[in-house]
Scaffold this motif. Sequence first.
Motif, PDB file in Angstrom:
ATOM      1  N   CYS A  53       6.800  -3.157   1.213  1.00  0.00           N
ATOM      2  CA  CYS A  53       6.279  -2.604   1.562  1.00  0.00           C
ATOM      3  C   CYS A  53       5.134  -2.526   2.339  1.00  0.00           C
ATOM      4  O   CYS A  53       5.045  -3.574   1.280  1.00  0.00           O
ATOM      5  N   ASP A  54       4.502  -2.039   3.394  1.00  0.00           N
ATOM      6  CA  ASP A  54       3.370  -2.458   3.365  1.00  0.00           C
ATOM      7  C   ASP A  54       2.557  -0.917   2.217  1.00  0.00           C
ATOM      8  O   ASP A  54       2.892  -0.337   1.749  1.00  0.00           O
ATOM      9  N   THR A  55       1.658  -2.047   1.322  1.00  0.00           N
ATOM     10  CA  THR A  55       0.639  -1.408   0.469  1.00  0.00           C
ATOM     11  C   THR A  55      -0.726  -1.568   1.027  1.00  0.00           C
ATOM     12  O   THR A  55      -1.661  -2.196   0.792  1.00  0.00           O
ATOM     13  N   TRP A  56      -0.941   0.382   0.957  1.00  0.00           N
ATOM     14  CA  TRP A  56      -2.434   0.433   0.878  1.00  0.00           C
ATOM     15  C   TRP A  56      -3.567   1.134   0.081  1.00  0.00           C
ATOM     16  O   TRP A  56      -2.364   1.679  -1.137  1.00  0.00           O
ATOM     17  N   THR A  57      -4.257   0.565  -0.542  1.00  0.00           N
ATOM     18  CA  THR A  57      -5.561   1.227  -1.407  1.00  0.00           C
ATOM     19  C   THR A  57      -6.861   1.502  -0.648  1.00  0.00           C
ATOM     20  O   THR A  57      -6.985   1.254   0.405  1.00  0.00           O
ATOM     21  N   MET A  58      -6.777   2.602  -1.463  1.00  0.00           N
ATOM     22  CA  MET A  58      -8.199   3.141  -1.156  1.00  0.00           C
ATOM     23  C   MET A  58      -8.930   3.636  -1.648  1.00  0.00           C
ATOM     24  O   MET A  58      -8.658   3.888  -3.157  1.00  0.00           O
ATOM     25  N   PHE A  59     -10.214   3.638  -1.771  1.00  0.00           N
ATOM     26  CA  PHE A  59     -11.347   4.013  -2.736  1.00  0.00           C
ATOM     27  C   PHE A  59     -12.338   4.529  -1.959  1.00  0.00           C
ATOM     28  O   PHE A  59     -12.783   4.609  -0.952  1.00  0.00           O
TER      29      PHE A  59
END
Length: 99
Positions: free
Chosen positions: A77-83
């Motif tokens: 699946c699309d894997t989003w990372t946010m900071f």
Amino acid sequence: MVVELAGESLASVDRTSKLPKFAALPPGQHALRFRVVRARRRGTVFEKTFHLERGDVLLASCEPVQPTVFYRRSPRCDTWTMFVIKPHESDSEGARRIG
């Protein structure tokens, strides 16, 4: 991959995009929509609200589902990372993982 605010594209990344890869936002609350757009398959869409203070930097990246190639498998699946990076926090704990 597209980031939108109130239906307007702020930033976009793909092979042909002319939109910027970053956008300046004023301090305050922002309801952002994150999308992965695909021609043949269904993309992903979700919304997340951020409260940004003056000088904050929101960094969002996505590893999208792609055809599997010989040197690595694609994620399922699309894997989003946010900071959110705070300017007044100079140590390595200044970034706060979100999502």
